[in-house]
Design an enzyme around this catalytic site. Sequence first.
Site, PDB file in Angstrom:
ATOM      1  N   TYR A 194       0.978  -1.173   0.077  1.00  0.00           N
ATOM      2  CA  TYR A 194       0.113  -0.113  -0.190  1.00  0.00           C
ATOM      3  C   TYR A 194       0.779   1.421  -0.068  1.00  0.00           C
ATOM      4  O   TYR A 194       1.985   1.486   0.591  1.00  0.00           O
ATOM      5  CB  TYR A 194      -0.866   0.175   1.319  1.00  0.00           C
ATOM      6  N   HIS A 249      -5.281   4.174  -5.346  1.00  0.00           N
ATOM      7  CA  HIS A 249      -6.059   3.727  -3.481  1.00  0.00           C
ATOM      8  C   HIS A 249      -6.192   5.248  -3.121  1.00  0.00           C
ATOM      9  O   HIS A 249      -5.095   6.089  -2.700  1.00  0.00           O
ATOM     10  CB  HIS A 249      -5.195   3.098  -3.390  1.00  0.00           C
TER      11      HIS A 249
HETATM   12 MG    MG Z   1      -9.372  -0.573  -3.979  1.00  0.00          MG
END
Ligand code: MG
Length: 444
Positions: A194, A249
């Site tokens: 992430y 994201h």
């Molecule tokens: Mg997503």
Amino acid sequence: MNRRNLLKGLGLGLAGGAINLAQAAPNEKYRQATNGLPPLKITNVKAIATAPLGTELIVVKVETNEPGLYGLGCATFRQRARPVVSAVDDYLNDFCQGKDPANIEDIWQTAYVSSYWRNGPVLNNALSGLDQALWDIKGKRAGLPVYELLGGKCRFAIPCYAHASGRNNEEVIESAQGLINEGYRYMRIQLGGYGAAGVSDEPDFKAAGFGTDKDNYMNPYLYLSSIPKMFEAVRKACGEEIELLHDIHERVQPNEAINMIKALEEYRPFFIEDPFSPENMGYFPLLRQQTAVPIAMGELFNSPHEWLEPMTERLFEFIRIHISQIGGITPAMKVARLGEWFNVRTAWHGPGDVSPVGHAANAHIDYAIWNFGIQERARMLLSEVMQEVFPGTPTVKDGYMYVNEAPGLGVDIDEKLAAKYPIPDKQLNSWTQLRKRDGTAVRP
Ligand code: MG
């Protein structure tokens, strides 16, 4: 018990013809008004919390006065799992006592406003658990899988995408080729963890002792320059036949996201996901003026106010809602139907923090709607322990998902086994905590 057997049991066989209303006792009259089915009542609504793979999952069980007839629904909001349990056990149980579980729309509408303030993630998840369980009950009672109740199949199975990721382009390519060998044609390609964690340099805030040890760091410029190169490398190695997806994201500045999406045009992405945080929805007209790359949006949406206008203005091509976050199958079907008129296809969120009951709910809708786009496949569906705790979990083969064809949603729960995997006392996962080099918090 299916309807035919029920009718038989009641002496109301189809061959017997219509009942004379004048002679019928009041409850017989009622039975006619409810298509011959006897009155059902909700006797108990409870939340079941379990974490077979360490991820907090919440499932709602709705029990009825018909012995053995119950429904299950997904209410998983892993980041605030315990408040969802309380919303179900302390409020919805009382609210539902004695209600007829057949009246799904009415129960949804009344439960929705029962808190007066609404559209928040905790209450929507509790509502989703209830709603999906009611669809499960309706399917079991009818003797039909839920997708049949939603209109029947539009496709023989559900095409899925899986995740290919790595710390560098070579690892991403290897991961993508593994998925191709498994039969996938659609794959989401991501570099690093992430926030491209693992491909970033060390941030100054850590050296300065700002924030916590667990906080992640993202170098947005490293991320923005790496992704077009990753697309180029994967296209070259894996060919034109496969479909490539990528999740921004949120997290980067809107203009930077737009510029990066423009740079990806030549690699023909299937879609680029969540370019903006929900707070930055106002940038969509600028994005649309700049590029026609398909966009998937809405993983973080909770309220109709967030999707109604952008969908009707065709600001994105795929609606990517997390179904339990908007209150279940009932509102998701309305979103899907809205999308049909504006050429917005679905790409329901399907990560590891959706229970197998929730994945089944996604899949039943996916079967039944014309404007289905693609379904995200979570690796957890392949886990043996998950299939033991949740018998009937949807299966995946050659890149397609299939539901268990049993009546209802087709997924059960082994409560004794589920109890062996209690949810942790504290939230262990802090992946949402991301900072800039100087320590400024970044919004997903
Ligand atoms: Mg997503």
